[in-house]
Design a protein around this motif. Structure first.
Motif, short mmCIF file in Angstrom:
data_model
loop_
_atom_site.label_atom_id
_atom_site.label_comp_id
_atom_site.label_asym_id
_atom_site.label_seq_id
_atom_site.Cartn_x
_atom_site.Cartn_y
_atom_site.Cartn_z
N CYS A 29 0.75 -1.09 0.03
CA CYS A 29 0.08 -0.14 -0.12
C CYS A 29 0.79 1.36 0.15
O CYS A 29 0.20 2.42 -0.24
N ASP A 71 -1.70 3.05 3.25
CA ASP A 71 -2.40 4.14 2.44
C ASP A 71 -1.97 5.61 3.10
O ASP A 71 -1.84 6.62 2.30
N ARG A 118 -9.39 0.59 -3.93
CA ARG A 118 -8.75 -0.65 -3.05
C ARG A 118 -9.04 -1.87 -3.53
O ARG A 118 -8.10 -2.80 -3.43
N ARG A 124 -4.58 0.50 -6.98
CA ARG A 124 -4.49 0.73 -5.26
C ARG A 124 -3.27 1.14 -5.01
O ARG A 124 -3.31 1.82 -3.97
N ALA A 145 -10.34 5.45 3.07
CA ALA A 145 -9.29 4.51 3.08
C ALA A 145 -9.51 3.30 3.87
O ALA A 145 -9.19 2.08 3.63
N GLY A 148 -12.48 1.05 2.68
CA GLY A 148 -11.88 0.16 1.51
C GLY A 148 -11.11 -1.01 2.04
O GLY A 148 -11.19 -2.17 1.71
N ALA A 149 -10.23 -0.56 3.00
CA ALA A 149 -9.30 -1.66 3.48
C ALA A 149 -10.09 -2.82 4.38
O ALA A 149 -9.90 -3.93 4.32
N TRP A 152 -11.90 -5.04 1.90
CA TRP A 152 -11.06 -5.54 0.72
C TRP A 152 -10.54 -6.74 1.32
O TRP A 152 -10.30 -7.77 1.01
#
Length: 212
Positions: A29, A71, A118, A124, A145, A148-149, A152
């Motif tokens: 990331c 991120d 992501r 990404r 972020a 999304g993490a 994901w």
């Protein structure tokens, strides 16, 4: 063999396995390192060991935090260096198109682009830095972020768990008669291939004889 490997992974010290996975995701990331660190692949492999609820939750929490932290570092790098990042050798070599796509999506979608990026390989890796360069406020970047993490990591851990269980079932079926079936199918396949070649050779010989 598959079962043996999975059992070996599951018997590894959990802190070490989770820590190594979190480190891979963190490196992926952070801008540029995603081209070198196989974070997604490492997560899928480690997720095959998350076959209990506590293991799943621990891996999920660690990966989410590591991905969000990576991120954030990428965002700060983008904020610090700005558009000059696009001209660096690494991005010029590996990710100019991805950088331009990430920048374009950010200008159109804002924080939503951070969330959906992501799930897109390469993009990404570059989106956090592109977000910092674009001037997106960190207070908007961070929730996107993190969300999304979170999604994901949950998705890929679930896939990894499912793949691990499926591999064990397939190997179990193969060991209880599957190899016999596979051998029969292989023999049938070889028979038809040889028969087809024989017919083709006979046809060519006949064709040659008619020309003479």
């Amino acid at each position: 063999m598959v079962t043996d490997i999975l059992n070996w992974l599951q018997n590894l010290p959990q802190p070490a396995l989770v820590g190594a996975t979190g480190l891979l995701v963190f490196l992926e990331c952070t801008i540029g390192l995603g081209f070198l660190a196989p974070g997604e692949s490492g997560l899928l492999v480690a997720a095959t060991t998350a076959h209990t609820v506590p293991r799943f939750l621990i891996l999920w929490a660690v990966v989410t935090v590591c991905a969000t932290t990576g991120d954030s570092i990428g965002f700060l790098i983008g904020r610090r260096w700005g558009p000059r990042l696009r001209e660096t050798k690494l991005i010029q070599k590996h990710g100019v198109d991805a950088w331009d796509r990430a920048t374009g999506i950010l200008h159109r979608r804002g924080a939503w682009a951070v969330f959906f990026a992501r799930f897109l390989p390469v993009i990404r890796t570059l989106t956090p830095a592109a977000a910092g360069t674009s001037g997106l406020p960190y207070r908007k970047f961070l929730p996107a972020a993190f969300a999304g993490a979170l999604c994901w990591s949950a998705l890929h851990i679930s896939i990894g768990v499912a793949l691990g269980e499926a591999a064990k079932k397939i190997e179990s079926a193969m060991s209880t008669g599957g190899f016999v079936i596979l051998a029969v199918l292989a023999a049938v396949g070889i028979f038809f291939v040889l028969r087809r070649r024989k017919k083709h050779a006979a046809a060519q010989q006949e064709h040659t004889g008619s020309k003479i």
